[in-house]
Design an enzyme around this catalytic site. Structure first.
Site, PDB file in Angstrom:
ATOM      1  N   ASP A  45      32.439 -18.755   1.538  1.00  0.00           N
ATOM      2  CA  ASP A  45      33.632 -17.916   1.408  1.00  0.00           C
ATOM      3  C   ASP A  45      34.937 -18.668   1.146  1.00  0.00           C
ATOM      4  O   ASP A  45      35.224 -19.672   1.804  1.00  0.00           O
ATOM      5  CB  ASP A  45      33.854 -17.117   2.700  1.00  0.00           C
ATOM      6  CG  ASP A  45      32.659 -16.320   3.138  1.00  0.00           C
ATOM      7  OD1 ASP A  45      31.642 -16.332   2.434  1.00  0.00           O
ATOM      8  OD2 ASP A  45      32.744 -15.700   4.205  1.00  0.00           O
ATOM      9  N   GLU A 224      32.335  -7.508   6.148  1.00  0.00           N
ATOM     10  CA  GLU A 224      32.878  -8.857   6.268  1.00  0.00           C
ATOM     11  C   GLU A 224      34.119  -9.017   5.403  1.00  0.00           C
ATOM     12  O   GLU A 224      34.399  -8.210   4.520  1.00  0.00           O
ATOM     13  CB  GLU A 224      31.836  -9.895   5.834  1.00  0.00           C
ATOM     14  CG  GLU A 224      30.589  -9.947   6.688  1.00  0.00           C
ATOM     15  CD  GLU A 224      29.650 -11.061   6.269  1.00  0.00           C
ATOM     16  OE1 GLU A 224      29.190 -11.792   7.158  1.00  0.00           O
ATOM     17  OE2 GLU A 224      29.381 -11.193   5.055  1.00  0.00           O
TER      18      GLU A 224
END
Length: 507
Positions: A45, A224
């Site tokens: 990420d 998320e």
């Protein structure tokens, strides 16, 4: 490599993860040129993205001891133009509170936290692996670190965590921004199957404001990496809430959905309950936007999918980021959609273009390679038509592999088919044909493709339909063919090579 002293339990945890498989042979042919990838090791990420004093900071989930996911650190890279990146020293290391999971960064211009005027403050999730094994559901909590030298060095706040876990298994990925109307910081936090909003006057003490999404949107997996920001359409401000989801994406595995609505400093209210996707391809995930960029809203995603991210055949690194994309809003009928286009800075790395006009495509594939002076594996290909019909652009090589990108008029879908685009045995979930709905209703269309070694990003109809896809051919694609069963006329087809070697580590 630099190491941080850790308590014995955490040192043993790190050691266990560090005993990974040997590094496979290097694959320089797969290294992207104008997308960021780390020089070596694992990345996922994007984190802590913030613009400050002419520099774009990109922090990212990073495991410096292996090529598959492990105890997370924050890697760091910087750019002044969003196309060429310099990899910096690791910013945040695991500590006694846990590994360093995803989060965001802000510039505290008013010194609300007391760390110093214009301090760069990171707000991130500590993930406590030993606590997770106890199954208390309190193993993730939010913490702070700050930098007073524009991100070069970092100090963790002595009062961490600033937001303890109330007992939610997935309690992570804080995206924080200053709300000018409410005069407070707003944290958008992923809390298992919903988003929870918190507020704070100083980044240290947080108050719960509201929840959103328990029964709205896609819920095929855990929510998320959220983001909340305003965009303007026809003089009216709308709020966009991005929620990444894994699994449950539109083409399997990971995906990035979004909602459009209003936010009053306390509660997010959507315009409707329709599920929308920022990118329909399988390889854009965990995307969020840069902080401190003024009127521009610039998005970046992780260019992979949890279905196979640990297995993709690159070495000595794994995974890259998408192109930075400028976001906007557009109304089609009664619906408002998010649009995304490559940032304008990409045009600066384009070499002189070759353009063909009024190209007539038929069911018999037409080889355009010579006419376009086609070659290389880093380029932009753009086409426009007054009347969109079925078509396929076919990238091929001497090994008989091909990548097909096109439009299915009957289904009203763009598609990318990587079934024959190279080896896919590393995952049974990789090969396939993936579709993206056409949201535009006008007969005219434009399609732009950005190719970089092993990736293609499709932006159609001014960024209304977007798809990102990986592929790993054994040889570079050297031919480009165009075919159309319906007889498509391409008004203009433009090909331009793109430069920009990346991943230059500091000494």
């Amino acid at each position: 490599m630099k190491r941080l002293f850790l308590p014995a339990l955490f040192s043993l945890n790190l050691l266990a993860y560090a005993q990974q498989a040997p590094v496979p042979p290097a694959t320089p042919q797969y290294r992207p040129g104008y997308h960021f990838s780390p020089a070596a090791h694992w990345m996922n990420d994007p984190n802590g993205m913030v613009y400050y004093q002419g520099t774009y900071h990109l922090f990212f989930q990073y495991y410096p001891d292996g090529m598959t996911w492990g105890p997370m650190h924050w890697g760091h890279a910087t750019s002044t133009d969003l196309t060429s990146w310099k990899e910096q020293a690791i910013a945040l290391f695991p500590d006694k509170l846990g590994w360093i999971f995803s989060g965001s960064a802000v510039i505290d211009a008013n010194n609300t936290a007391g760390f110093g005027k214009n301090a760069m403050v990171a707000i991130f999730t500590h993930h406590n692996d030993p606590e997770e094994k106890k199954k208390t559901n309190k193993h993730q909590y939010q913490s702070l670190a700050y930098s007073l030298d524009a991100g070069k060095t970092w100090t963790k706040y002595a009062g961490n965590p600033v937001l303890p876990n109330p007992g939610i298994q997935d309690f992570r990925d804080p995206k924080v921004s200053w709300n000018e109307v409410a005069k407070k910081w707003i944290m958008t936090l992923a809390t298992k199957d919903r988003i929870t909003f918190y507020s704070s006057p100083n980044l240290k003490s947080w108050t719960k404001e509201s929840e959103f999404g328990e029964k709205l949107g896609a819920h095929g997996g855990v929510w998320e990496c959220p983001d909340l920001f305003p965009l303007t359409l026809n003089g009216k401000t709308h709020w966009v809430l991005i929620v990444n989801l894994n699994p449950g994406g539109p083409n399997s595995g990971s995906g990035t959905q979004y909602f459009i609505g209003s936010f009053d400093g306390h509660k997010f209210t959507p315009l409707n309950d329709k599920t929308k996707w920022a990118d329909y391809g399988p390889d854009d995930y965990a995307g969020v936007t840069w902080a401190n960029t003024g009127a521009r809203r610039i998005f970046l995603g992780w260019m992979s999918n949890w279905d196979y991210a640990n297995q993709v055949p690159t070495s000595p690194w794994r995974n890259a980021m998408t192109l930075p994309r400028e976001l906007g809003l557009r109304q089609v009928g009664s619906e408002i959609y998010l649009t995304s286009q490559p940032v304008k800075e990409v045009a600066k790395i384009a070499q002189p273009a070759t353009t063909l006009k009024d190209v007539r495509a038929t069911a018999t594939a037409q080889d355009l390679s010579t006419k376009l002076n086609f070659g290389g594996d880093r380029y932009a290909l753009k086409m426009s038509t007054a009347q969109l019909k079925d078509f396929a652009l076919v990238l091929g090589n001497t090994a008989g592999e091909e990548l097909r990108i096109g439009y299915d008029a009957a289904a009203k879908q763009y598609y990318i088919d990587r079934t024959k685009a190279g080896p896919a045995a590393f995952s049974p979930k990789f090969a396939g044909r993936h579709v993206t709905p056409r949201l535009a209703t006008a007969p005219a269309a434009d399609v732009a493709l950005y190719v970089d070694a092993t990736s293609v990003e499709l932006f159609a109809d001014g960024g209304l339909s977007v798809a990102t896809e990986l592929f790993f051919p054994t040889k570079a694609f050297t031919t480009l063919k165009l075919e159309s069963a319906g007889g498509l006329t391409v008004q203009e087809l433009t090909y331009s090579k793109l430069a920009g070697p990346n991943a230059k580590p500091v000494n």
